[in-house]
Design a protein around this motif. Structure first.
Motif, short mmCIF file in Angstrom:
data_model
loop_
_atom_site.label_atom_id
_atom_site.label_comp_id
_atom_site.label_asym_id
_atom_site.label_seq_id
_atom_site.Cartn_x
_atom_site.Cartn_y
_atom_site.Cartn_z
N ASP A 63 27.66 25.86 49.63
CA ASP A 63 28.71 26.88 49.77
C ASP A 63 29.17 27.25 48.37
O ASP A 63 29.84 26.47 47.70
CB ASP A 63 29.87 26.33 50.60
N LYS A 64 28.82 28.46 47.92
CA LYS A 64 29.07 28.87 46.54
C LYS A 64 29.84 30.18 46.52
O LYS A 64 29.40 31.19 47.06
CB LYS A 64 27.73 29.03 45.82
N ILE A 65 31.03 30.16 45.89
CA ILE A 65 31.85 31.37 45.80
C ILE A 65 32.20 31.64 44.34
O ILE A 65 32.64 30.74 43.62
CB ILE A 65 33.15 31.22 46.63
N GLY A 66 32.01 32.87 43.92
CA GLY A 66 32.37 33.29 42.57
C GLY A 66 33.33 34.45 42.64
O GLY A 66 33.06 35.47 43.29
N VAL A 67 34.48 34.31 42.00
CA VAL A 67 35.56 35.29 42.10
C VAL A 67 35.76 36.01 40.76
O VAL A 67 35.92 35.37 39.72
CB VAL A 67 36.88 34.60 42.50
N ASP A 68 35.74 37.33 40.80
CA ASP A 68 35.99 38.13 39.60
C ASP A 68 36.39 39.54 40.03
O ASP A 68 35.76 40.10 40.93
CB ASP A 68 34.73 38.20 38.72
N PRO A 69 37.42 40.12 39.42
CA PRO A 69 37.85 41.46 39.82
C PRO A 69 36.94 42.57 39.32
O PRO A 69 37.04 43.71 39.78
CB PRO A 69 39.25 41.57 39.19
N VAL A 70 36.04 42.26 38.38
CA VAL A 70 35.25 43.31 37.73
C VAL A 70 33.75 43.17 37.97
O VAL A 70 33.07 44.10 38.37
CB VAL A 70 35.53 43.34 36.21
N SER A 71 33.19 41.98 37.72
CA SER A 71 31.74 41.84 37.79
C SER A 71 31.33 40.41 38.13
O SER A 71 32.10 39.47 37.95
CB SER A 71 31.09 42.25 36.47
N GLY A 72 30.07 40.26 38.59
CA GLY A 72 29.53 38.95 38.89
C GLY A 72 30.07 38.36 40.17
O GLY A 72 30.89 38.95 40.87
N GLY A 73 29.61 37.15 40.49
CA GLY A 73 30.08 36.44 41.65
C GLY A 73 29.77 37.13 42.96
O GLY A 73 28.89 37.97 43.04
N ASN A 74 30.53 36.77 44.00
CA ASN A 74 30.34 37.38 45.31
C ASN A 74 31.65 37.73 46.00
O ASN A 74 31.67 38.11 47.16
CB ASN A 74 29.48 36.49 46.22
N VAL A 75 32.77 37.60 45.24
CA VAL A 75 34.08 38.01 45.76
C VAL A 75 34.77 38.86 44.69
O VAL A 75 35.05 38.38 43.59
CB VAL A 75 34.97 36.78 46.10
N ARG A 76 35.02 40.12 45.03
CA ARG A 76 35.62 41.04 44.06
C ARG A 76 37.14 41.09 44.23
O ARG A 76 37.71 41.98 44.85
CB ARG A 76 34.99 42.43 44.25
N LYS A 77 37.80 40.09 43.67
CA LYS A 77 39.26 39.98 43.72
C LYS A 77 39.75 39.34 42.43
O LYS A 77 38.98 38.71 41.70
CB LYS A 77 39.71 39.08 44.89
N THR A 78 41.04 39.47 42.15
CA THR A 78 41.65 38.65 41.11
C THR A 78 41.77 37.23 41.66
O THR A 78 41.70 37.01 42.88
CB THR A 78 43.04 39.17 40.73
N SER A 79 41.96 36.27 40.78
CA SER A 79 42.11 34.90 41.26
C SER A 79 43.36 34.75 42.12
O SER A 79 43.35 34.04 43.13
CB SER A 79 42.14 33.92 40.09
#
Length: 222
Positions: A63-79
């Protein structure tokens, strides 16, 4: 950036001390994260701040989640947005978001609240080598921000054990167990912590360890 550089020069950069450190022969954050996941057989991984996916794309976890509001990962949000909505807990959390003390402190506390009991928090950029590397606002391309101040604050907390691995710009390590080497400071505002004082005492203040010692700590951590 040049304007901010001049501002920082006048506000302390001209009289700042420097750390004589190098990371060229040290482990990368990619190696460290992958080895810890394998060693502990962790199933869930959260990365705060993915940018170009240099780390996130190399991590294999159930289970891998990457959070970033701009690029990369798989969740487009602020922390902040992610933590407000999240209902999961994680085995390993890597903090590498906005490198400002106030935000890093929030990311640490929010991460602790969703960390599994035997989980580990890692955080990037805890070892700025000179004043400009850590000055906010950012004034140069290579930059750590004042992440180190938030890390020193958690080092002074009774409830969490913390170390800094001498690797890849300084990898902070936070464990959910009583502090075994508490940093004793009577400071109200870590945001105003003096950088020269940090330089003079960085090994003690950071609870600095090498990669081999980190692995020993991780192996024995339950």
């Amino acid at each position: 950036m040049k304007l901010f550089y001049f501002f920082h020069f006048l506000n302390g950069g001209f009289k700042s001390k420097k750390l004589n450190i190098s990371f060229h022969d040290k482990k990368s954050r990619i190696e460290i994260v992958k080895n810890i996941i394998k060693l502990k057989q962790y199933k869930s991984y959260l990365e705060i701040g993915t940018f170009k996916d240099d780390l996130f794309s190399n991590i294999v976890c159930e289970d891998k989640i990457g959070v970033d509001p701009v690029s990369g990962g798989n969740v487009r949000k602020t922390s902040d947005e992610f933590f407000a909505d999240n209902t999961k807990k994680f085995d390993l959390i890597f903090i590498d978001g906005l490198h400002h003390y106030d935000q890093v402190k929030k990311d640490i506390l929010n991460s602790i609240s969703i960390l599994e009991n035997n989980g580990i928090i890692l955080m990037h950029d805890c070892m700025p080598r000179d004043y400009y590397y850590q000055a906010v606002p950012r004034s140069q391309f290579n930059w750590n921000g004042d992440t180190w101040k938030a890390f020193l604050e958690i080092r002074s907390n009774d409830n969490y054990d913390s170390y800094c691995c001498y690797a890849d710009e300084g990898i902070g390590v936070i464990l959910k167990r009583p502090n075994r080497n508490k940093l004793n400071f009577n400071i109200e505002k870590f945001k105003n912590f003096n950088f020269n004082l940090y330089v003079e005492n960085y090994q003690k203040f950071l609870n600095l360890i090498e990669y081999e010692e980190l692995i020993k700590i991780v192996k024995s951590y339950e």
